[in-house]
Design an enzyme around this catalytic site. Sequence first.
Site, PDB file in Angstrom:
ATOM      1  N   GLY A   1      10.911   0.357  -3.215  1.00 38.80           N
ATOM      2  CA  GLY A   1      10.251  -0.796  -3.914  1.00 38.80           C
ATOM      3  C   GLY A   1       9.843  -1.664  -2.887  1.00 38.80           C
ATOM      4  O   GLY A   1      10.330  -1.638  -1.641  1.00 38.80           O
TER       5      GLY A   1
ATOM      6  N   ASN B   1       0.828  -1.253  -0.169  1.00 34.05           N
ATOM      7  CA  ASN B   1      -0.099   0.043   0.097  1.00 34.05           C
ATOM      8  C   ASN B   1       0.850   1.084  -0.032  1.00 34.05           C
ATOM      9  O   ASN B   1       0.469   2.280   0.789  1.00 34.05           O
ATOM     10  CB  ASN B   1      -0.748   0.021   1.310  1.00 34.05           C
ATOM     11  CG  ASN B   1      -1.791   1.169   1.403  1.00 34.05           C
ATOM     12  OD1 ASN B   1      -2.514   1.488   0.146  1.00 34.05           O
ATOM     13  ND2 ASN B   1      -1.820   1.662   2.392  1.00 34.05           N
TER      14      ASN B   1
ATOM     15  N   LYS C   1      -4.073  -0.255 -12.970  1.00 32.49           N
ATOM     16  CA  LYS C   1      -3.035   0.834 -13.037  1.00 32.49           C
ATOM     17  C   LYS C   1      -3.494   2.053 -13.584  1.00 32.49           C
ATOM     18  O   LYS C   1      -2.632   3.167 -13.544  1.00 32.49           O
ATOM     19  CB  LYS C   1      -1.850   0.088 -13.737  1.00 32.49           C
ATOM     20  CG  LYS C   1      -1.462  -1.264 -13.149  1.00 32.49           C
ATOM     21  CD  LYS C   1      -0.864  -1.035 -11.837  1.00 32.49           C
ATOM     22  CE  LYS C   1      -0.226  -2.314 -11.116  1.00 32.49           C
ATOM     23  NZ  LYS C   1       0.126  -2.191  -9.710  1.00 32.49           N
TER      24      LYS C   1
ATOM     25  N   ASN D   1      -0.297  -6.723  -4.579  1.00 37.52           N
ATOM     26  CA  ASN D   1      -0.449  -5.463  -4.618  1.00 37.52           C
ATOM     27  C   ASN D   1      -1.880  -5.100  -4.340  1.00 37.52           C
ATOM     28  O   ASN D   1      -2.900  -5.723  -4.703  1.00 37.52           O
ATOM     29  CB  ASN D   1      -0.338  -5.000  -6.194  1.00 37.52           C
ATOM     30  CG  ASN D   1       1.350  -5.103  -6.571  1.00 37.52           C
ATOM     31  OD1 ASN D   1       1.999  -5.164  -5.730  1.00 37.52           O
ATOM     32  ND2 ASN D   1       1.282  -5.383  -7.772  1.00 37.52           N
TER      33      ASN D   1
ATOM     34  N   GLN E   1       7.385   0.880   5.195  1.00 32.61           N
ATOM     35  CA  GLN E   1       8.786   0.707   4.424  1.00 32.61           C
ATOM     36  C   GLN E   1       9.788   1.680   4.568  1.00 32.61           C
ATOM     37  O   GLN E   1       9.548   2.883   5.107  1.00 32.61           O
ATOM     38  CB  GLN E   1       8.647   0.152   2.999  1.00 32.61           C
ATOM     39  CG  GLN E   1       8.279   1.376   2.275  1.00 32.61           C
ATOM     40  CD  GLN E   1       7.830   0.675   0.726  1.00 32.61           C
ATOM     41  OE1 GLN E   1       6.815   0.868   0.246  1.00 32.61           O
ATOM     42  NE2 GLN E   1       8.995   0.395  -0.155  1.00 32.61           N
TER      43      GLN E   1
ATOM     44  N   ASP F   1      -3.599  -2.860  -5.457  1.00 34.64           N
ATOM     45  CA  ASP F   1      -4.838  -2.634  -6.599  1.00 34.64           C
ATOM     46  C   ASP F   1      -5.162  -3.685  -7.473  1.00 34.64           C
ATOM     47  O   ASP F   1      -5.513  -3.351  -8.523  1.00 34.64           O
ATOM     48  CB  ASP F   1      -3.991  -1.433  -7.565  1.00 34.64           C
ATOM     49  CG  ASP F   1      -2.739  -1.797  -7.962  1.00 34.64           C
ATOM     50  OD1 ASP F   1      -2.100  -2.967  -7.764  1.00 34.64           O
ATOM     51  OD2 ASP F   1      -2.158  -0.964  -8.522  1.00 34.64           O
TER      52      ASP F   1
END
Length: 519
Positions: A233, A127, A407, A262, A203, A264
């Site tokens: 990344g 996310n 995307k 992911n 992250q 999405d």
Amino acid sequence: MRENVHVIKMLTNGYNTGFTTFVKGHRRSASDVEFKEKMRLDAKAAMNKEMQKILNTVMGNKEHIQREFDGFEQLFNRYLHETGPSVDWEKIKLLRDDAVKTYKDLVAPKSDEIKQLLDKLVVVKLNGGLGTSMGCKGPKSVISVRNELTFLDMNVQQIETLNRKYDADVPLVLMNSFNTDEDTEKILKKYNQVRVNIFTFTQSRYPRINKESLLPIATNFGPESADGWYPPGHGDIYASFYNSGLLEEFIKQGKEYMFVSNIDNLGATVDINILKFLLNAEGCKSPEFLMEVTDKTRADIKGGTLVDYDGKLRLLEIAQVPKDYVDEFKSVSKFKIFNTNNLWINLQAIKRVLEERTLHMEIIVNPKTLDNGLNVIQLETAVGAAIKSFDGAMGINVPRRRFLPVKTTSDLLIIMSNLYSLKAGSLEMNPKRSFPSVPLSKLGSHFTKVKDFLWRFASIPDILELDHLTVSGDVTFGKNVTLKGTVIIIANHGDRIDIPSGAILENKIVSGNLRILDH
């Protein structure tokens, strides 16, 4: 993987992204090698000095930031030293038959097994992305995609449905970036009454590197240096998950696998057949790492694929492929599958490879030009590239329905259409669709932003029988439009095309200037 990235080891005709290079026809002398090594040591020392300066500007938990900086400096040191091609094309072999399992061969669990299986699972969603590419502010996961539900809403609803139906305790974990963390935490308050334990971790934050000086462009850790930082990344998930303490906590709770995908990808739902295979592998040791792949189509030719390399399963990305072999890599007949980035990974194995320092992922060098014209590089890694570090790793060829990424607004059109219905947060393809493939949709730049996309469609067209749609230029659609077969609509510069309400376009090319008033 994006086209504008390349892997650090790519080396052709004297060009290199690091220090060690050669010009065709010239041999490197011992003094050249020594000179380059001194340059590397200088760059390493200079970077360390700058990072220490930045660390001194950190307010609060310096220990956590120090761990992140250590991770960055290890990556930077590899960047300086690793040269030569990322892959030797001659070493690449096609997969053995047993390297990729077929989904239809899986055995479904008995109903009284399911709760026990689910209680061993952790669901992790990536996310970290913003919605800027679709013209939205804030985390991409809060874009409305169906029935006014966002990506995040749908993911929470999926997990809650599982937990309620089977009286299970599947936690949802979000890996945020520093770009999405604050906004996501605010949004999560609306799920307090939902039967899902939601956890988050952030992250790492790595410094962008000046391409010329190889020094960080940030001078401090404050908001005034915001452009100087980036999330490195999704390969960063392993170290960040470990450093957050969540990995150890879930292991103590008896959790065994995490399912990573992911946020999405609306097809990436918990699959109990896969989970049963992992937890009750019959006649063999359970794979520590399972990558979902699916059959490649002409729309997927740039997607990473699995290959046999030095006897190990390895993820091969287009960025690693030498120029002379790119067409071969794109071949649908030779490399027949691609990585969906739906991954099932053993928690104990993650802990082991981190503590034994055997985790290895290729470095992706992502060059960028900032708004002020400065050329920088970002050192990144991809979560799937770690497959070679795990024992018994394998792929599983899953149905295309498990790969529904959003995307672009072209993808959004498919998801919002009558091709799918929404059930408990999951999308199900309309049984009236005569074949399982998804139409290829290409909407032009007038549709890039979500608000423009929504304005240009009075209602989402019926696309049950659509194969291919291309729309370019100033085009709008009225209500109850039906598109079938191959439809191409092109409004040239200065022209406008209004597709009237109720129109049925089947195998049509529409161009020129068509206004509703003309009808």
